[in-house]
Design a protein around this motif. Structure first.
Motif, PDB file in Angstrom:
ATOM      1  N   THR A 137       9.597   3.167  -3.437  1.00 38.39           N
ATOM      2  CA  THR A 137       9.987   4.434  -4.080  1.00 38.39           C
ATOM      3  C   THR A 137      11.376   4.871  -3.640  1.00 38.39           C
ATOM      4  O   THR A 137      12.001   5.705  -4.285  1.00 38.39           O
ATOM      5  CB  THR A 137       8.987   5.555  -3.730  1.00 38.39           C
ATOM      6  OG1 THR A 137       9.146   5.921  -2.354  1.00 38.39           O
ATOM      7  CG2 THR A 137       7.558   5.102  -3.975  1.00 38.39           C
ATOM      8  N   GLY A 138      11.844   4.332  -2.514  1.00 43.22           N
ATOM      9  CA  GLY A 138      13.166   4.681  -2.016  1.00 43.22           C
ATOM     10  C   GLY A 138      13.289   6.078  -1.470  1.00 43.22           C
ATOM     11  O   GLY A 138      14.386   6.633  -1.400  1.00 43.22           O
ATOM     12  N   ASP A 143       0.850  -1.186   0.000  1.00 42.52           N
ATOM     13  CA  ASP A 143       0.000   0.000   0.000  1.00 42.52           C
ATOM     14  C   ASP A 143       0.885   1.234   0.000  1.00 42.52           C
ATOM     15  O   ASP A 143       1.965   1.253   0.622  1.00 42.52           O
ATOM     16  CB  ASP A 143      -0.927   0.006   1.220  1.00 42.52           C
ATOM     17  CG  ASP A 143      -1.989   1.101   1.140  1.00 42.52           C
ATOM     18  OD1 ASP A 143      -2.438   1.409   0.014  1.00 42.52           O
ATOM     19  OD2 ASP A 143      -2.368   1.660   2.181  1.00 42.52           O
ATOM     20  N   ASN A 144       0.465   2.253  -0.720  1.00 42.16           N
ATOM     21  CA  ASN A 144       1.162   3.539  -0.760  1.00 42.16           C
ATOM     22  C   ASN A 144       2.645   3.373  -1.088  1.00 42.16           C
ATOM     23  O   ASN A 144       3.505   4.069  -0.543  1.00 42.16           O
ATOM     24  CB  ASN A 144       1.004   4.263   0.580  1.00 42.16           C
ATOM     25  CG  ASN A 144       1.331   5.744   0.489  1.00 42.16           C
ATOM     26  OD1 ASN A 144       1.462   6.309  -0.598  1.00 42.16           O
ATOM     27  ND2 ASN A 144       1.478   6.380   1.644  1.00 42.16           N
ATOM     28  N   GLY A 145       2.957   2.441  -1.976  1.00 42.91           N
ATOM     29  CA  GLY A 145       4.333   2.270  -2.419  1.00 42.91           C
ATOM     30  C   GLY A 145       5.243   1.593  -1.418  1.00 42.91           C
ATOM     31  O   GLY A 145       6.474   1.620  -1.574  1.00 42.91           O
ATOM     32  N   ILE A 146       4.675   0.955  -0.392  1.00 40.22           N
ATOM     33  CA  ILE A 146       5.472   0.253   0.622  1.00 40.22           C
ATOM     34  C   ILE A 146       4.943  -1.171   0.752  1.00 40.22           C
ATOM     35  O   ILE A 146       3.733  -1.387   0.865  1.00 40.22           O
ATOM     36  CB  ILE A 146       5.422   0.978   1.975  1.00 40.22           C
ATOM     37  CG1 ILE A 146       6.085   2.356   1.851  1.00 40.22           C
ATOM     38  CG2 ILE A 146       6.103   0.165   3.069  1.00 40.22           C
ATOM     39  CD1 ILE A 146       5.961   3.204   3.096  1.00 40.22           C
ATOM     40  N   ARG A 147       5.860  -2.124   0.739  1.00 45.23           N
ATOM     41  CA  ARG A 147       5.495  -3.542   0.809  1.00 45.23           C
ATOM     42  C   ARG A 147       5.881  -4.104   2.172  1.00 45.23           C
ATOM     43  O   ARG A 147       7.029  -3.959   2.614  1.00 45.23           O
ATOM     44  CB  ARG A 147       6.207  -4.329  -0.296  1.00 45.23           C
ATOM     45  CG  ARG A 147       5.908  -5.830  -0.278  1.00 45.23           C
ATOM     46  CD  ARG A 147       6.666  -6.534  -1.399  1.00 45.23           C
ATOM     47  NE  ARG A 147       6.468  -7.978  -1.387  1.00 45.23           N
ATOM     48  CZ  ARG A 147       5.423  -8.592  -1.914  1.00 45.23           C
ATOM     49  NH1 ARG A 147       4.479  -7.880  -2.523  1.00 45.23           N
ATOM     50  NH2 ARG A 147       5.306  -9.904  -1.863  1.00 45.23           N
ATOM     51  N   MET A 148       4.914  -4.752   2.844  1.00 44.40           N
ATOM     52  CA  MET A 148       5.173  -5.429   4.113  1.00 44.40           C
ATOM     53  C   MET A 148       5.085  -6.930   3.890  1.00 44.40           C
ATOM     54  O   MET A 148       4.197  -7.414   3.194  1.00 44.40           O
ATOM     55  CB  MET A 148       4.172  -5.000   5.186  1.00 44.40           C
ATOM     56  CG  MET A 148       4.429  -5.656   6.539  1.00 44.40           C
ATOM     57  SD  MET A 148       3.496  -4.919   7.918  1.00 44.40           S
ATOM     58  CE  MET A 148       1.839  -5.507   7.555  1.00 44.40           C
ATOM     59  N   GLU A 149       6.026  -7.683   4.513  1.00 48.07           N
ATOM     60  CA  GLU A 149       6.074  -9.124   4.293  1.00 48.07           C
ATOM     61  C   GLU A 149       6.614  -9.830   5.529  1.00 48.07           C
ATOM     62  O   GLU A 149       7.520  -9.328   6.217  1.00 48.07           O
ATOM     63  CB  GLU A 149       6.965  -9.429   3.091  1.00 48.07           C
ATOM     64  CG  GLU A 149       7.028 -10.880   2.710  1.00 48.07           C
ATOM     65  CD  GLU A 149       7.832 -11.105   1.430  1.00 48.07           C
ATOM     66  OE1 GLU A 149       7.855 -12.250   0.958  1.00 48.07           O
ATOM     67  OE2 GLU A 149       8.431 -10.130   0.921  1.00 48.07           O
ATOM     68  N   VAL A 150       6.064 -11.008   5.818  1.00 54.86           N
ATOM     69  CA  VAL A 150       6.586 -11.864   6.875  1.00 54.86           C
ATOM     70  C   VAL A 150       7.786 -12.612   6.311  1.00 54.86           C
ATOM     71  O   VAL A 150       7.668 -13.314   5.297  1.00 54.86           O
ATOM     72  CB  VAL A 150       5.526 -12.880   7.359  1.00 54.86           C
ATOM     73  CG1 VAL A 150       6.085 -13.728   8.501  1.00 54.86           C
ATOM     74  CG2 VAL A 150       4.260 -12.161   7.790  1.00 54.86           C
ATOM     75  N   THR A 151       8.960 -12.474   6.940  1.00 59.07           N
ATOM     76  CA  THR A 151      10.173 -13.082   6.393  1.00 59.07           C
ATOM     77  C   THR A 151      10.637 -14.305   7.168  1.00 59.07           C
ATOM     78  O   THR A 151      11.295 -15.184   6.602  1.00 59.07           O
ATOM     79  CB  THR A 151      11.313 -12.048   6.348  1.00 59.07           C
ATOM     80  OG1 THR A 151      11.557 -11.548   7.674  1.00 59.07           O
ATOM     81  CG2 THR A 151      10.947 -10.886   5.429  1.00 59.07           C
ATOM     82  N   ASP A 162      20.475  -0.038   0.829  1.00 57.93           N
ATOM     83  CA  ASP A 162      20.540  -0.363  -0.597  1.00 57.93           C
ATOM     84  C   ASP A 162      19.191  -0.809  -1.154  1.00 57.93           C
ATOM     85  O   ASP A 162      18.883  -0.573  -2.330  1.00 57.93           O
ATOM     86  CB  ASP A 162      21.595  -1.440  -0.853  1.00 57.93           C
ATOM     87  CG  ASP A 162      21.385  -2.677   0.004  1.00 57.93           C
ATOM     88  OD1 ASP A 162      20.779  -2.548   1.081  1.00 57.93           O
ATOM     89  OD2 ASP A 162      21.833  -3.767  -0.409  1.00 57.93           O
ATOM     90  N   THR A 163      18.370  -1.449  -0.297  1.00 59.19           N
ATOM     91  CA  THR A 163      17.040  -1.881  -0.742  1.00 59.19           C
ATOM     92  C   THR A 163      15.921  -1.080  -0.089  1.00 59.19           C
ATOM     93  O   THR A 163      14.748  -1.367  -0.336  1.00 59.19           O
ATOM     94  CB  THR A 163      16.825  -3.379  -0.419  1.00 59.19           C
ATOM     95  OG1 THR A 163      16.937  -3.571   1.002  1.00 59.19           O
ATOM     96  CG2 THR A 163      17.844  -4.235  -1.146  1.00 59.19           C
ATOM     97  N   HIS A 164      16.288  -0.107   0.745  1.00 60.70           N
ATOM     98  CA  HIS A 164      15.307   0.728   1.449  1.00 60.70           C
ATOM     99  C   HIS A 164      14.331  -0.142   2.242  1.00 60.70           C
ATOM    100  O   HIS A 164      13.111   0.068   2.208  1.00 60.70           O
ATOM    101  CB  HIS A 164      14.538   1.613   0.462  1.00 60.70           C
ATOM    102  CG  HIS A 164      15.404   2.338  -0.506  1.00 60.70           C
ATOM    103  ND1 HIS A 164      16.215   3.398  -0.139  1.00 60.70           N
ATOM    104  CD2 HIS A 164      15.630   2.143  -1.836  1.00 60.70           C
ATOM    105  CE1 HIS A 164      16.886   3.830  -1.197  1.00 60.70           C
ATOM    106  NE2 HIS A 164      16.553   3.093  -2.244  1.00 60.70           N
TER     107      HIS A 164
END
Length: 339
Positions: free
Chosen positions: A111-112, A84-92, A145-147
């Motif tokens: 978007t960085g 959402d809103n250009g930000i990705r959340m994930e369980v790692t 490097d990956t924000h």
């Protein structure tokens, strides 16, 4: 049987039986049968509808969770990542041991541009579990490097039973970043020459220390905000110095705290010895708009005649404001390896 004999037999029949035969049959059994059938149908509809409603209606999910958390989590679909809103959340990754779960979640700015190594969740995250627990979340890594920011969520079930296999929903609404710290002496402030006697009684939003009794802070007397005395950094303003009931109060205004989380502390530094004196307590209260906050830092044992001996020392943290969105993941509590 002859007619006279028939009449004789009829005359011998108990009138109660005749009355009973004339009464309409009892319909109660069939009525209850109809209600039972209807109830069964309603139950079937609910069972079939709950999964769909829980999946697609946040309002219904919250309502169901308030009534029966275990049922809400049972029907909540698994979703290990969202965007959402250009930000990705994930369980790692996740590590489950007995009644404790440690879960790693990543937040990646596609978007960085929106956050850096100072990012936090601004106390906007929520945990939905089928059991009672305590939990907390903290930043453990930021990869420029990956924000990507990685957070560790730790939760513990109260009754110390195994939680493996249960389902957790973790949601976030705000990310706060771009925080800046300022620390130093507030130059140009004349403690003795800036005193005010104007006070007011307020309902505090927060208290620290033991100076204000044990009544829960129903009301406290603080300085009445005045004109700006100094502004060491944007969003932070010194608005008052004075005595209340014999104690020195130093008042600071933090602008728009609901969006910026601006906060800090004030201490006194002895100009001759360098000794630093921390405040004995503080009282914070909202401004009239309910968005900014004043905080009176209170010092006991500092006499007015000795004020010229001290300088004000401040430590402040400010930010530009949050990134808002709607991020939510749902996943079973089971051991998984990191990516």
């Amino acid at each position: 049987m002859r007619g006279n004999e028939l009449l004789d037999k009829l005359e011998r029949i108990d009138p109660a039986y005749i009355e009973a035969a004339d009464t309409a049959p009892n319909k109660r059994k069939s009525v209850w049968a109809k209600w039972g059938t209807l109830a069964a149908c309603l139950c079937l509809v609910c069972v079939l509808a709950v999964p769909a409603m829980a999946a697609f209606s946040p309002a219904f999910y919250e309502l169901l969770y308030a009534v029966t958390p275990a049922t809400a989590q049972f029907f909540k679909p698994v979703q290990r990542s969202c965007e959402d809103n250009g930000i990705r959340m994930e369980v790692t990754a996740a590590y489950i041991h007995e009644n404790t779960a440690e879960i790693y979640l990543s937040m990646r700015d596609l978007t960085g541009k929106r956050f850096d190594e100072t990012v936090d969740l601004f106390d906007s995250y929520r945990l939905h579990t089928p059991f009672d627990c305590t939990g907390h979340c903290k930043l453990v890594n930021y990869a420029p490097d990956t924000h990507t920011a990685t957070f560790l969520v730790t939760l513990e079930q109260w009754d110390r039973q195994s939680i493996e296999g249960e389902k957790l929903t973790f949601s976030v609404q705000k990310l706060l970043s771009g925080k800046k710290s300022w620390e130093g002496t507030l130059d140009g402030v004349d403690l003795g020459g800036s005193l005010t006697s104007a006070t007011q009684t307020v309902q505090p939003r927060g208290l620290s220390g033991d100076l204000f009794g044990s009544d829960g802070g129903k009301s406290v007397t603080v300085l009445k905000p005045g004109d700006a005395i100094a502004s060491p950094v944007d969003g932070v303003t010194l608005t008052g110095i004075g005595y209340v009931d014999g104690w020195l109060h130093v008042q600071v205004y933090y602008a728009d705290i609901l969006k910026t989380d601006n906060h800090g502390s004030i201490s006194l530094v002895n100009r001759e010895t360098g000794e630093q004196i921390e405040c004995d307590g503080s009282a914070a209260f909202f401004d009239d708009a309910g968005t900014g906050s004043y905080e009176d830092y209170v010092f006991t044992g500092i006499e007015a005649y000795a004020l010229d001996t001290y300088a004000l020392y401040g430590m402040f943290v400010t930010s530009a404001g949050p990134v808002e969105g709607n991020w939510s993941v749902t996943f079973p509590l089971e051991n998984t390896a990191g990516n």
